[in-house]
Design a protein around this motif. Structure first.
Motif, PDB file in Angstrom:
ATOM      1  N   ALA A  53       0.888  -1.320  -0.105  1.00  0.00           N
ATOM      2  CA  ALA A  53       0.032  -0.035   0.121  1.00  0.00           C
ATOM      3  C   ALA A  53       0.812   1.388  -0.167  1.00  0.00           C
ATOM      4  CB  ALA A  53      -1.087   0.093   1.434  1.00  0.00           C
ATOM      5  N   ALA A  55       0.548   5.975  -0.264  1.00  0.00           N
ATOM      6  CA  ALA A  55      -0.645   6.951  -0.154  1.00  0.00           C
ATOM      7  C   ALA A  55      -1.052   7.784  -1.457  1.00  0.00           C
ATOM      8  CB  ALA A  55       0.026   8.092   0.753  1.00  0.00           C
ATOM      9  N   ILE A 244      -3.879   3.792  -0.746  1.00  0.00           N
ATOM     10  CA  ILE A 244      -4.791   4.015   0.622  1.00  0.00           C
ATOM     11  C   ILE A 244      -4.270   5.371   1.227  1.00  0.00           C
ATOM     12  CG2 ILE A 244      -5.344   3.196   2.930  1.00  0.00           C
ATOM     13  CD1 ILE A 244      -4.569   0.399   2.142  1.00  0.00           C
ATOM     14  N   ARG A 250      -4.125   2.975   6.211  1.00  0.00           N
ATOM     15  CA  ARG A 250      -2.929   2.041   5.898  1.00  0.00           C
ATOM     16  C   ARG A 250      -2.552   1.310   7.276  1.00  0.00           C
ATOM     17  NH1 ARG A 250      -1.438   6.743   3.503  1.00  0.00           N
ATOM     18  NH2 ARG A 250       0.206   7.304   4.733  1.00  0.00           N
ATOM     19  N   TYR A 251      -2.496   1.869   8.257  1.00  0.00           N
ATOM     20  CA  TYR A 251      -2.031   1.222   9.712  1.00  0.00           C
ATOM     21  C   TYR A 251      -3.070   0.037   9.767  1.00  0.00           C
ATOM     22  CZ  TYR A 251      -1.862   0.209  14.400  1.00  0.00           C
ATOM     23  OH  TYR A 251      -1.761  -0.377  15.813  1.00  0.00           O
ATOM     24  N   VAL A 262       4.006  -1.193   3.499  1.00  0.00           N
ATOM     25  CA  VAL A 262       3.945   0.238   2.592  1.00  0.00           C
ATOM     26  C   VAL A 262       5.136   0.854   2.152  1.00  0.00           C
ATOM     27  CG1 VAL A 262       1.989   0.747   4.184  1.00  0.00           C
ATOM     28  CG2 VAL A 262       4.488   1.313   4.753  1.00  0.00           C
ATOM     29  N   MET A 268       4.175   5.928   6.448  1.00  0.00           N
ATOM     30  CA  MET A 268       3.693   5.733   7.687  1.00  0.00           C
ATOM     31  C   MET A 268       4.174   6.799   8.505  1.00  0.00           C
ATOM     32  SD  MET A 268       1.290   3.701   9.182  1.00  0.00           S
ATOM     33  CE  MET A 268       1.127   2.237   8.075  1.00  0.00           C
TER      34      MET A 268
END
Length: 535
Positions: A53, A55, A244, A250-251, A262, A268
């Protein structure tokens, strides 16, 4: 007095409490630990899709001059850099230049196939250079392609034989190899772009270890290993990269094992990452990034054209506090315009002195208070605590007579306001994509520099212009470095822009399920990722 420390602490505490309420694990785990083999690790086949994933989208499509981010591994450049930031051949194996660096000869890698089965050769490189010449200001979500900055004075590229080309310039370009890093020498199979604009009219074909199979806008991109890849084959056949945008989502996806890791910018936030690392399923790969976080002050027609007021703003910002309290210590404070990955970078002082900041501001403003509208794009909120950082800086500037506002805007509004010179202060990141010290310094410090102009900085220093002119043509590497150091020192004092800190890539992954996250320098190499247990 260090104001706003409380608010930074409260931010982290609130995140921790909310995560604890969701039942986040509490066993300790240090970043970058060795993979932990446990009975809970699933058994996979070589065909099982690995899901990651990020951002933002890594395949924005035909409106982007690269179509996809280099990270996906669909295309490759002629030149990249090694771990020390020095030029390294990819599709070009070797090179040489003539005495005055106006002609460069490249010897191409043989035996390379495109993903459509066609050969990579000199004819292909010539066609790609013809494409480069079309892109006066090629748009990309990652880094723009401006041929006059990357290849100044480019005459053209000609074929010598099937695996040799010559690239010619009107003037010396001794640091060409740095300019060519990655995106600036991207190679695609000819025929996928418009011959008048250089933009793609169909999905391009590259030579990389992965092929883009499917793109679902704003959701995910699927890639599959290219069986005919010339180099080491990818260890995982199928990878999906989900988009995401919300960091807490995402967490949750990592925690529930919907995704295995990620990647990319702001993968993160520090507070969330620290919570995940309490669980021994997870580890973190940390690596230096070419990304620097900046505050740009509009100088055109404002008091910030006075160097003393820029210095006052810089001195009022406690960068170490920002790094420690908001970025969890995973960054490095700086006032240097160049990124630390650049081979010509030198470490320079970082100062925080509120008393001196007040004195300088008073010299410029007297007893008058001024306003400052500060902006950042909403996309940055998905990558880190930008709003909180701006609010902290807002409180600091209030102490030196500047009443600032914090404004979050979308990208289209940002673009319009930027062009119109309506951004009083612009908070942004800028990656030093090619590690050429001259190229980056020129953007901001030259009176005609593109960022100096487009961001309405109104910075002018005739000495800096002279040094940049010499830097652009010197064939002496030692002299080039001396000029780079002198310009860094000038920028550190005069602050054409206000650097804040260097970013790091902090990539959380499930070490019980996958391996290969440790094998990267600038960007994660997806071809190294593999399932821990494969039958």
């Amino acid at each position: 007095m260090r104001l706003k420390r409380l608010f930074a602490l409260l931010t982290g505490a609130a995140l921790a409490l909310s995560l604890a309420a969701c039942g986040s694990p509490d066993s300790a785990q240090s970043p970058g630990a060795d993979p932990v083999q446990t009975e809970s690790a699933a058994v996979h086949t070589a065909e099982d899709q690995l899901v990651l994933a990020g951002a933002r989208t890594l395949a924005p499509g035909m409106e982007d001059v690269y179509f996809s981010h280099k990270l996906l591994g669909a295309w490759e450049p002629l030149i990249s850099v090694d771990e020390q930031g020095n030029p390294m051949g990819v599709l070009a194996e070797d090179w040489e230049r003539n005495e005055d660096a106006t002609v460069w000869t490249f010897y191409l890698r043989q035996g390379v196939k495109f993903q459509n089965g066609e050969d990579f050769n000199a004819d292909v490189v010539v066609e790609n250079f013809n494409r480069y010449k079309l892109m006066e200001s090629g748009y990309s979500q990652y880094t723009t392609f401006k041929v006059n900055e990357l290849y100044p004075g480019l005459i053209g590229c000609e074929k010598v034989d099937d695996y040799t080309v010559k690239v010619s310039f009107t003037d010396p370009i001794p640091r060409l190899l740095f300019n060519m890093k990655d995106t600036a020498s991207c190679i695609f199979y000819p025929g996928s772009w418009d011959t008048e604009t250089g933009y793609f009219v169909e999905q391009p074909v590259g030579t990389g270890p992965y092929m883009i199979q499917k793109v679902v806008e704003d959701e995910y991109v699927d890639i599959t290993a290219f069986d005919g890849y010339w180099g080491e084959p990818a260890k995982t056949k199928q990878i999906r990269v989900r988009i995401i945008t919300d960091p807490q989502t995402r967490y949750a996806a990592l925690d529930s094992e919907e995704v295995m890791g990620v990647l990319d910018l702001g993968a993160m936030p520090a507070a969330l990452g620290d919570e995940l690392l309490k669980d021994d399923r997870f580890a973190m790969a940390v690596q230096t990034s070419n990304i620097t976080h900046f505050m740009l002050l509009k100088g055109e027609g404002t008091p910030f054209s006075d160097v003393r007021l820029r210095q006052a703003v810089s001195l009022a910002i406690d960068r170490q506090l920002i790094v420690d309290q908001l970025w969890g210590g995973y960054a490095k404070p700086t006032q240097n315009l160049l990124n630390r990955m650049c081979p010509d970078w030198v470490e320079l002082p970082v100062e925080y002195d509120m008393d001196r900041a007040k004195e300088l501001a008073r010299e410029v403003l007297g007893e008058e208070r001024i306003t400052l509208d500060m902006y950042t794009r909403s996309l940055y909120l998905d990558r880190g605590p930008y709003k909180e950082m701006m609010e902290y800086i807002q409180s600091q500037l209030a102490q030196i007579g500047i009443d600032a506002t914090v404004n979050i805007i979308d990208s289209s509004t940002y673009s319009e306001m930027s062009k119109a010179g309506e951004l009083g202060a612009n908070f942004m990141t800028h990656g030093m994509s090619n590690l050429n010290a001259y190229h980056f310094l020129n953007l901001y410090m030259s009176s005609d520099g593109s960022y100096n102009q487009s961001q309405h900085l109104a910075y002018h220093n005739s000495k800096a212009d002279e040094l940049l002119a010499e830097m652009s043509t010197t064939l002496d590497d030692e002299r080039f470095h001396e000029l780079a150091v002198e310009l860094q020192e000038i920028a550190n004092t005069e602050l054409p822009v206000i650097p804040l800190f260097y970013d790091t890539s902090n990539l959380i992954y499930n070490q019980q399920q996958i391996t290969g996250y440790e094998d990267f320098s600038d960007h994660l190499d997806l071809s190294h990722l593999a399932w821990v247990n494969v039958e």
